[in-house]
Motif scaffolding. Structure first.
Motif, PDB file in Angstrom:
ATOM      1  N   VAL A  63       0.964  -1.300   0.255  1.00  0.00           N
ATOM      2  CA  VAL A  63      -0.269   0.033  -0.082  1.00  0.00           C
ATOM      3  C   VAL A  63       0.843   1.268   0.119  1.00  0.00           C
ATOM      4  CG1 VAL A  63      -1.964   1.212   1.439  1.00  0.00           C
ATOM      5  CG2 VAL A  63      -1.647  -1.038   1.098  1.00  0.00           C
ATOM      6  N   VAL A  64       0.696   1.951  -1.080  1.00  0.00           N
ATOM      7  CA  VAL A  64       0.982   3.355  -0.728  1.00  0.00           C
ATOM      8  C   VAL A  64       0.515   4.718  -0.912  1.00  0.00           C
ATOM      9  CG1 VAL A  64       3.608   2.633  -2.719  1.00  0.00           C
ATOM     10  CG2 VAL A  64       1.182   3.459  -3.398  1.00  0.00           C
ATOM     11  N   GLY A  65       0.943   5.780  -0.840  1.00  0.00           N
ATOM     12  CA  GLY A  65       0.225   6.759  -0.299  1.00  0.00           C
ATOM     13  C   GLY A  65      -0.430   6.676   0.743  1.00  0.00           C
ATOM     14  N   ILE A  66      -0.334   6.378   1.839  1.00  0.00           N
ATOM     15  CA  ILE A  66      -1.014   6.216   2.719  1.00  0.00           C
ATOM     16  C   ILE A  66      -0.628   7.840   3.787  1.00  0.00           C
ATOM     17  CG2 ILE A  66      -1.036   5.375   5.459  1.00  0.00           C
ATOM     18  CD1 ILE A  66       0.411   2.757   4.014  1.00  0.00           C
ATOM     19  N   ASP A  67      -1.792   8.343   4.291  1.00  0.00           N
ATOM     20  CA  ASP A  67      -1.775   9.337   5.046  1.00  0.00           C
ATOM     21  C   ASP A  67      -0.618   9.733   6.193  1.00  0.00           C
ATOM     22  OD1 ASP A  67      -2.068  12.073   6.614  1.00  0.00           O
ATOM     23  OD2 ASP A  67      -4.182  11.842   6.410  1.00  0.00           O
ATOM     24  N   PRO A  68       0.267  10.363   6.453  1.00  0.00           N
ATOM     25  CA  PRO A  68       0.913  10.007   7.133  1.00  0.00           C
ATOM     26  C   PRO A  68       1.302  10.621   8.382  1.00  0.00           C
ATOM     27  CG  PRO A  68       2.133  12.482   5.747  1.00  0.00           C
ATOM     28  CD  PRO A  68       0.706  11.401   5.398  1.00  0.00           C
ATOM     29  N   ARG A  69       0.003  11.476   9.011  1.00  0.00           N
ATOM     30  CA  ARG A  69      -0.683  11.596  10.141  1.00  0.00           C
ATOM     31  C   ARG A  69      -1.984  11.015  10.362  1.00  0.00           C
ATOM     32  NH1 ARG A  69      -0.738  15.119   5.908  1.00  0.00           N
ATOM     33  NH2 ARG A  69      -2.266  15.067   5.228  1.00  0.00           N
ATOM     34  N   SER A  70      -2.801   9.675   9.411  1.00  0.00           N
ATOM     35  CA  SER A  70      -2.846   8.273  10.256  1.00  0.00           C
ATOM     36  C   SER A  70      -2.038   7.980  11.085  1.00  0.00           C
ATOM     37  CB  SER A  70      -3.871   7.641   8.696  1.00  0.00           C
ATOM     38  OG  SER A  70      -2.292   6.864   8.088  1.00  0.00           O
ATOM     39  N   ASP A  71      -3.283   7.184  12.058  1.00  0.00           N
ATOM     40  CA  ASP A  71      -2.028   5.965  13.124  1.00  0.00           C
ATOM     41  C   ASP A  71      -2.670   4.709  13.065  1.00  0.00           C
ATOM     42  OD1 ASP A  71      -4.743   6.587  13.839  1.00  0.00           O
ATOM     43  OD2 ASP A  71      -5.023   7.395  15.809  1.00  0.00           O
ATOM     44  N   GLY A  72      -3.239   4.541  12.017  1.00  0.00           N
ATOM     45  CA  GLY A  72      -4.213   2.586  11.564  1.00  0.00           C
ATOM     46  C   GLY A  72      -4.664   2.642  10.936  1.00  0.00           C
ATOM     47  N   VAL A  73      -5.241   1.151  11.155  1.00  0.00           N
ATOM     48  CA  VAL A  73      -6.432   0.661   9.931  1.00  0.00           C
ATOM     49  C   VAL A  73      -6.885  -0.654  10.144  1.00  0.00           C
ATOM     50  CG1 VAL A  73      -4.844  -0.857   8.872  1.00  0.00           C
ATOM     51  CG2 VAL A  73      -6.484  -0.047   7.260  1.00  0.00           C
ATOM     52  N   ASP A  74      -8.225  -0.190  10.429  1.00  0.00           N
ATOM     53  CA  ASP A  74      -9.424  -1.553  10.643  1.00  0.00           C
ATOM     54  C   ASP A  74      -8.939  -2.830   9.712  1.00  0.00           C
ATOM     55  OD1 ASP A  74     -10.822  -0.167  12.674  1.00  0.00           O
ATOM     56  OD2 ASP A  74     -11.658   0.621  11.403  1.00  0.00           O
ATOM     57  N   ALA A  75      -9.897  -3.573  10.204  1.00  0.00           N
ATOM     58  CA  ALA A  75      -9.530  -5.410   9.371  1.00  0.00           C
ATOM     59  C   ALA A  75      -9.747  -4.791   8.287  1.00  0.00           C
ATOM     60  CB  ALA A  75     -10.058  -5.917  10.792  1.00  0.00           C
ATOM     61  N   GLY A  76      -9.604  -5.211   7.117  1.00  0.00           N
ATOM     62  CA  GLY A  76      -9.924  -5.348   5.987  1.00  0.00           C
ATOM     63  C   GLY A  76     -10.729  -4.374   4.733  1.00  0.00           C
ATOM     64  N   GLN A  77     -10.131  -3.443   5.820  1.00  0.00           N
ATOM     65  CA  GLN A  77      -9.683  -1.884   5.094  1.00  0.00           C
ATOM     66  C   GLN A  77      -8.210  -1.478   4.642  1.00  0.00           C
ATOM     67  OE1 GLN A  77     -13.024   0.080   5.400  1.00  0.00           O
ATOM     68  NE2 GLN A  77     -13.608  -2.127   5.946  1.00  0.00           N
ATOM     69  N   CYS A  78      -8.212  -0.524   3.548  1.00  0.00           N
ATOM     70  CA  CYS A  78      -7.623  -0.093   2.783  1.00  0.00           C
ATOM     71  C   CYS A  78      -7.433   1.116   4.125  1.00  0.00           C
ATOM     72  CB  CYS A  78      -7.364   0.741   1.782  1.00  0.00           C
ATOM     73  SG  CYS A  78      -5.859   1.225   0.490  1.00  0.00           S
ATOM     74  N   PRO A  79      -5.395   1.293   4.730  1.00  0.00           N
ATOM     75  CA  PRO A  79      -5.052   2.135   5.249  1.00  0.00           C
ATOM     76  C   PRO A  79      -5.363   3.882   4.652  1.00  0.00           C
ATOM     77  CG  PRO A  79      -3.392   0.850   5.055  1.00  0.00           C
ATOM     78  CD  PRO A  79      -4.272   0.061   4.013  1.00  0.00           C
ATOM     79  N   PRO A  80      -5.442   5.062   5.110  1.00  0.00           N
ATOM     80  CA  PRO A  80      -6.209   6.187   4.873  1.00  0.00           C
ATOM     81  C   PRO A  80      -5.109   6.479   4.244  1.00  0.00           C
ATOM     82  CG  PRO A  80      -6.335   6.044   7.103  1.00  0.00           C
ATOM     83  CD  PRO A  80      -5.701   5.161   7.014  1.00  0.00           C
ATOM     84  N   GLY A  81      -5.703   6.703   2.756  1.00  0.00           N
ATOM     85  CA  GLY A  81      -4.934   7.741   1.692  1.00  0.00           C
ATOM     86  C   GLY A  81      -4.689   7.001   0.944  1.00  0.00           C
ATOM     87  N   GLY A  82      -4.648   5.883   0.829  1.00  0.00           N
ATOM     88  CA  GLY A  82      -3.755   4.553   0.223  1.00  0.00           C
ATOM     89  C   GLY A  82      -3.862   4.183  -0.763  1.00  0.00           C
ATOM     90  N   THR A  83      -3.300   4.084  -2.060  1.00  0.00           N
ATOM     91  CA  THR A  83      -3.900   3.329  -2.987  1.00  0.00           C
ATOM     92  C   THR A  83      -2.865   1.124  -2.867  1.00  0.00           C
ATOM     93  OG1 THR A  83      -3.618   5.201  -4.237  1.00  0.00           O
ATOM     94  CG2 THR A  83      -2.823   2.822  -5.141  1.00  0.00           C
ATOM     95  N   GLU A  84      -3.951   0.148  -3.390  1.00  0.00           N
ATOM     96  CA  GLU A  84      -3.178  -0.883  -2.867  1.00  0.00           C
ATOM     97  C   GLU A  84      -2.740  -1.178  -4.420  1.00  0.00           C
ATOM     98  OE1 GLU A  84      -6.225  -2.867   1.065  1.00  0.00           O
ATOM     99  OE2 GLU A  84      -7.039  -2.300  -1.235  1.00  0.00           O
ATOM    100  N   LEU A  85      -1.480  -1.602  -4.081  1.00  0.00           N
ATOM    101  CA  LEU A  85      -1.337  -2.154  -5.165  1.00  0.00           C
ATOM    102  C   LEU A  85      -1.754  -4.211  -5.380  1.00  0.00           C
ATOM    103  CD1 LEU A  85       2.479  -0.112  -5.180  1.00  0.00           C
ATOM    104  CD2 LEU A  85       0.143   0.234  -6.432  1.00  0.00           C
ATOM    105  N   VAL A  86      -0.677  -4.309  -6.572  1.00  0.00           N
ATOM    106  CA  VAL A  86      -1.193  -6.077  -6.914  1.00  0.00           C
ATOM    107  C   VAL A  86      -0.384  -6.278  -5.974  1.00  0.00           C
ATOM    108  CG1 VAL A  86      -1.375  -7.259  -8.533  1.00  0.00           C
ATOM    109  CG2 VAL A  86      -2.287  -5.166  -8.554  1.00  0.00           C
ATOM    110  N   ASN A  87      -0.730  -7.258  -5.676  1.00  0.00           N
ATOM    111  CA  ASN A  87      -0.054  -8.761  -4.699  1.00  0.00           C
ATOM    112  C   ASN A  87       0.676 -10.231  -5.196  1.00  0.00           C
ATOM    113  OD1 ASN A  87      -1.681 -10.849  -4.615  1.00  0.00           O
ATOM    114  ND2 ASN A  87      -2.745  -9.904  -3.437  1.00  0.00           N
ATOM    115  N   GLY A  88       1.057 -10.704  -4.688  1.00  0.00           N
ATOM    116  CA  GLY A  88       2.481 -11.856  -5.606  1.00  0.00           C
ATOM    117  C   GLY A  88       0.921 -13.333  -5.863  1.00  0.00           C
ATOM    118  N   PHE A  89      -0.024 -12.534  -5.612  1.00  0.00           N
ATOM    119  CA  PHE A  89      -1.270 -13.954  -6.357  1.00  0.00           C
ATOM    120  C   PHE A  89      -2.135 -13.323  -7.499  1.00  0.00           C
ATOM    121  CE2 PHE A  89      -1.517 -14.396  -1.395  1.00  0.00           C
ATOM    122  CZ  PHE A  89      -1.534 -15.542  -1.437  1.00  0.00           C
TER     123      PHE A  89
END
Length: 150
Positions: A63-89
């Motif tokens: 995950v790139v672009g995560i808000d540097p002022r954020s302090d976490g992420v809930d289960a099953g969610q993308c971190p705040p401001g983040g962009t999820e890239l393609v994984n090894g699968f």
């Protein structure tokens, strides 16, 4: 270099990750919290990798672009401001632990990096590409290790 305190309410450092978060389970990303990211950070980058995979270091979550002022992420969610890239699968987002049956427990390294400037990665980077991209921009980092076995 400063350290980021990276934790999960779902598992402790070097303890087992529940099946819910595994690929053959619900395949839900675990909740994470963090503190200690640099105030000067332009972005946070999250990487989950399995160095014990038969094919070599395997990307489970980038995950790139995560808000540097954020302090976490809930289960099953993308971190705040983040962009999820393609994984090894070959899928965007989280791809849970999935070691070969009978292998000893694999280690899943969750790494959070605070970067001085945004990093640019292809849509489906390899783990080595992520490490190279963050290496020269890293202001702080933190690591949490989970274990999983089938």
């Amino acid at each position: 270099m400063a350290g980021i305190d990276l934790r999960s309410s779902a598992f402790n450092d070097h303890s087992y990750i529940a099946r819910r978060y595994a690929y053959e389970g619900e395949n839900v990303s675990p909740p994470l919290t963090w503190s200690g990211a640099s105030d000067d950070a332009a972005e946070l980058v999250l990487l989950c990798e399995d160095p014990d995979a038969p094919s070599g270091n395997f990307a489970h979550w980038i995950v790139v672009g995560i808000d540097p002022r954020s302090d976490g992420v809930d289960a099953g969610q993308c971190p705040p401001g983040g962009t999820e890239l393609v994984n090894g699968f070959g899928e965007p987002g989280w791809g849970g632990p999935h070691p070969p049956p009978g292998d000893e427990a694999h280690r899943y390294f969750f790494r959070l990096y605070a970067l001085s400037e945004p990093c640019v990665l292809p849509d489906a980077p390899g783990v080595d590409q992520v490490h190279e991209a963050v290496e020269k921009r890293e202001l702080a980092s933190g690591t949490l290790v989970g274990l999983y076995q089938r």
